[in-house]
Design a protein around this motif. Sequence first.
Motif, PDB file in Angstrom:
ATOM      1  N   PRO A  65     -17.315 -23.449   5.358  1.00  0.00           N
ATOM      2  CA  PRO A  65     -18.498 -24.039   4.736  1.00  0.00           C
ATOM      3  C   PRO A  65     -18.102 -25.039   3.657  1.00  0.00           C
ATOM      4  O   PRO A  65     -16.941 -25.094   3.238  1.00  0.00           O
ATOM      5  N   LEU A  66     -19.062 -25.799   3.207  1.00  0.00           N
ATOM      6  CA  LEU A  66     -18.818 -26.722   2.110  1.00  0.00           C
ATOM      7  C   LEU A  66     -18.602 -25.932   0.829  1.00  0.00           C
ATOM      8  O   LEU A  66     -19.420 -25.081   0.462  1.00  0.00           O
ATOM      9  N   ARG A  67     -17.498 -26.214   0.158  1.00  0.00           N
ATOM     10  CA  ARG A  67     -17.191 -25.554  -1.104  1.00  0.00           C
ATOM     11  C   ARG A  67     -16.916 -26.637  -2.145  1.00  0.00           C
ATOM     12  O   ARG A  67     -15.873 -27.284  -2.109  1.00  0.00           O
ATOM     13  N   ILE A  68     -17.831 -26.826  -3.050  1.00  0.00           N
ATOM     14  CA  ILE A  68     -17.713 -27.850  -4.081  1.00  0.00           C
ATOM     15  C   ILE A  68     -17.051 -27.257  -5.313  1.00  0.00           C
ATOM     16  O   ILE A  68     -17.402 -26.176  -5.775  1.00  0.00           O
ATOM     17  N   GLY A  69     -16.094 -27.989  -5.850  1.00  0.00           N
ATOM     18  CA  GLY A  69     -15.509 -27.653  -7.139  1.00  0.00           C
ATOM     19  C   GLY A  69     -15.881 -28.742  -8.139  1.00  0.00           C
ATOM     20  O   GLY A  69     -15.837 -29.928  -7.802  1.00  0.00           O
ATOM     21  N   ALA A  96     -23.529 -24.567   2.825  1.00  0.00           N
ATOM     22  CA  ALA A  96     -22.907 -24.898   1.540  1.00  0.00           C
ATOM     23  C   ALA A  96     -22.978 -23.710   0.592  1.00  0.00           C
ATOM     24  O   ALA A  96     -24.044 -23.120   0.397  1.00  0.00           O
ATOM     25  N   GLU A  97     -21.831 -23.370   0.036  1.00  0.00           N
ATOM     26  CA  GLU A  97     -21.797 -22.316  -0.961  1.00  0.00           C
ATOM     27  C   GLU A  97     -22.220 -22.878  -2.316  1.00  0.00           C
ATOM     28  O   GLU A  97     -22.231 -24.097  -2.523  1.00  0.00           O
ATOM     29  N   LYS A  98     -22.553 -21.997  -3.242  1.00  0.00           N
ATOM     30  CA  LYS A  98     -22.906 -22.444  -4.579  1.00  0.00           C
ATOM     31  C   LYS A  98     -21.691 -23.132  -5.204  1.00  0.00           C
ATOM     32  O   LYS A  98     -20.569 -22.633  -5.111  1.00  0.00           O
ATOM     33  N   ILE A 144      -7.718 -29.216  -9.609  1.00  0.00           N
ATOM     34  CA  ILE A 144      -6.692 -29.690  -8.677  1.00  0.00           C
ATOM     35  C   ILE A 144      -6.093 -28.527  -7.891  1.00  0.00           C
ATOM     36  O   ILE A 144      -5.901 -28.611  -6.667  1.00  0.00           O
ATOM     37  N   GLU A 145      -5.790 -27.436  -8.579  1.00  0.00           N
ATOM     38  CA  GLU A 145      -5.186 -26.295  -7.897  1.00  0.00           C
ATOM     39  C   GLU A 145      -6.137 -25.716  -6.861  1.00  0.00           C
ATOM     40  O   GLU A 145      -5.731 -25.369  -5.746  1.00  0.00           O
ATOM     41  N   ALA A 146      -7.427 -25.626  -7.210  1.00  0.00           N
ATOM     42  CA  ALA A 146      -8.417 -25.105  -6.263  1.00  0.00           C
ATOM     43  C   ALA A 146      -8.538 -26.017  -5.049  1.00  0.00           C
ATOM     44  O   ALA A 146      -8.689 -25.549  -3.908  1.00  0.00           O
ATOM     45  N   PHE A 147      -8.440 -27.317  -5.274  1.00  0.00           N
ATOM     46  CA  PHE A 147      -8.544 -28.274  -4.171  1.00  0.00           C
ATOM     47  C   PHE A 147      -7.320 -28.203  -3.264  1.00  0.00           C
ATOM     48  O   PHE A 147      -7.433 -28.116  -2.040  1.00  0.00           O
ATOM     49  N   SER A 151      -5.199 -25.810  -2.857  1.00  0.00           N
ATOM     50  CA  SER A 151      -5.043 -24.517  -2.189  1.00  0.00           C
ATOM     51  C   SER A 151      -6.121 -24.267  -1.145  1.00  0.00           C
ATOM     52  O   SER A 151      -6.056 -23.276  -0.416  1.00  0.00           O
ATOM     53  N   GLY A 152      -7.119 -25.150  -1.073  1.00  0.00           N
ATOM     54  CA  GLY A 152      -8.171 -24.985  -0.085  1.00  0.00           C
ATOM     55  C   GLY A 152      -9.317 -24.101  -0.524  1.00  0.00           C
ATOM     56  O   GLY A 152     -10.213 -23.808   0.269  1.00  0.00           O
ATOM     57  N   GLN A 153      -9.318 -23.685  -1.783  1.00  0.00           N
ATOM     58  CA  GLN A 153     -10.438 -22.877  -2.281  1.00  0.00           C
ATOM     59  C   GLN A 153     -11.731 -23.685  -2.305  1.00  0.00           C
ATOM     60  O   GLN A 153     -12.810 -23.141  -2.123  1.00  0.00           O
ATOM     61  N   VAL A 154     -11.597 -24.984  -2.563  1.00  0.00           N
ATOM     62  CA  VAL A 154     -12.738 -25.897  -2.496  1.00  0.00           C
ATOM     63  C   VAL A 154     -12.325 -27.073  -1.630  1.00  0.00           C
ATOM     64  O   VAL A 154     -11.143 -27.389  -1.510  1.00  0.00           O
ATOM     65  N   ASN A 155     -13.316 -27.737  -1.028  1.00  0.00           N
ATOM     66  CA  ASN A 155     -12.977 -28.833  -0.121  1.00  0.00           C
ATOM     67  C   ASN A 155     -13.664 -30.157  -0.444  1.00  0.00           C
ATOM     68  O   ASN A 155     -13.440 -31.149   0.240  1.00  0.00           O
ATOM     69  N   VAL A 156     -14.490 -30.178  -1.466  1.00  0.00           N
ATOM     70  CA  VAL A 156     -15.083 -31.423  -1.959  1.00  0.00           C
ATOM     71  C   VAL A 156     -15.087 -31.360  -3.478  1.00  0.00           C
ATOM     72  O   VAL A 156     -15.603 -30.401  -4.059  1.00  0.00           O
ATOM     73  N   VAL A 157     -14.517 -32.377  -4.117  1.00  0.00           N
ATOM     74  CA  VAL A 157     -14.439 -32.388  -5.579  1.00  0.00           C
ATOM     75  C   VAL A 157     -14.673 -33.805  -6.102  1.00  0.00           C
ATOM     76  O   VAL A 157     -14.615 -34.776  -5.359  1.00  0.00           O
ATOM     77  N   HIS A 158     -14.937 -33.887  -7.396  1.00  0.00           N
ATOM     78  CA  HIS A 158     -14.919 -35.178  -8.071  1.00  0.00           C
ATOM     79  C   HIS A 158     -13.641 -35.220  -8.895  1.00  0.00           C
ATOM     80  O   HIS A 158     -13.341 -34.303  -9.644  1.00  0.00           O
ATOM     81  N   LEU A 159     -12.860 -36.272  -8.717  1.00  0.00           N
ATOM     82  CA  LEU A 159     -11.610 -36.430  -9.459  1.00  0.00           C
ATOM     83  C   LEU A 159     -11.598 -37.767 -10.174  1.00  0.00           C
ATOM     84  O   LEU A 159     -12.174 -38.743  -9.696  1.00  0.00           O
ATOM     85  N   LEU A 160     -10.942 -37.815 -11.315  1.00  0.00           N
ATOM     86  CA  LEU A 160     -10.732 -39.073 -12.008  1.00  0.00           C
ATOM     87  C   LEU A 160     -10.027 -40.044 -11.058  1.00  0.00           C
ATOM     88  O   LEU A 160      -9.066 -39.667 -10.381  1.00  0.00           O
TER      89      LEU A 160
END
Length: 394
Positions: free
Chosen positions: A39-43, A69-71, A82-85, A87-96
């Motif tokens: 599922p979509l996992r946003i960090g 989509a998870e919360k 970065i570590e969560a991304f 390692s695959g714990q989250v799969n969509v993030v906002h990064l600088l």
Amino acid sequence: MCQISRREWLKLASMMTVAGAAPLLASAAARAAAEPDAPLRIGYLPITDATPLLVAHNNGYFEQAGIKAEKPTLLRSWAQLIEAFLSGQVNVVHLLSPMTVWARYGSQAQAKVVAWNHVNGSAITVANDVDKIGDLGGKTFAVPFWYSIHNVVLQGLLAANGLTPVLKKSGTPAANEVNLIVMAPSDMPPALAAKQIAGYIVAEPFNAAAENLKVGKVLRFTGDVWKNHACCVVTMHERDLTSRPEWSQKVVDAIVKAQAWTREHPADAARLLSKEGQNRYTPHPFQVLQRVLAPDASEQGRYLADKAILHADWHEKRIDFQPYPYPSYTEALVRHMQKTQVEGNAQFLAKLDPSFVARDLVDDRFVKKSIAAAGGMKAFGLPDGFTRQEVIVV
């Protein structure tokens, strides 16, 4: 709270090497193999940079597109994100945006920029007795992260005003030097009030928070230096773009739709992001977020008088949302990063070709379709076409 301490920086700098990232990348690959339909996992960090991701979740745009989509997962530092991304714990993030350059070429992480998350949304905030950049000589100034647009813009301004940025761990800077330190944004307003620093450059709402607390003032908006610059960008795993293109398209569609909604409903966006909102995505009060997302029109005159805005003809918003990742920006960013001082090993930067990075780091296939579905570039107040000329005036 939402950026990185010196201790975390050292941890992250150690982790973000080819060898250090390898276990995390292996873990991510294993997780992807085990979860081909993850599922979509946003960090995200609790800052306005995360707005489109959180609005898309709050408004149900992912579900409407048929995506489970998870919360969204609130993380407290760039190191955690970065570590969560990786390692695959989250799969969509906002990064600088500079962080994505570091991640892909400094660590060989298979990260791709698929869209911009927002533009502008940052400022230089200083003590009330600081009236110009030149007044920062001999003082200590805080940045949120070495690989940030904040550090890039600040060092350009310092150089233009005859000041030399230094990264001293001890000692007093000379009269023509400005000592730069990394500091968590939540610590910045208190540090400014306690006169531990002369000022800071950071994403919102920490500049607005200093204004509300009356511990400092905005000296210059970054969007008044680099016109409509990207700050955070939407970053995804390359494997998802390759193996799940339809899923990836729907994710980007929802984020772009959220950006268009936010431009039309800025005050509503401020409320849903606030601690008063139903999901309590961030710990910030509505009043502070409103000052960023839906500022009173009267504030423009004050900022013009204070010279926080020098280019009124640019018609810049304090923060704005448009998704297209212009190649010209990425190229200019790499060139400026190559001239910016950072802690740690940055030798990889010298080897980068800006035009190659613009093609390799960014995958704009999905966002172009999403923009068309949203009504084209005009839906974001922009002319048609996917080219622009970068305007940087320090």
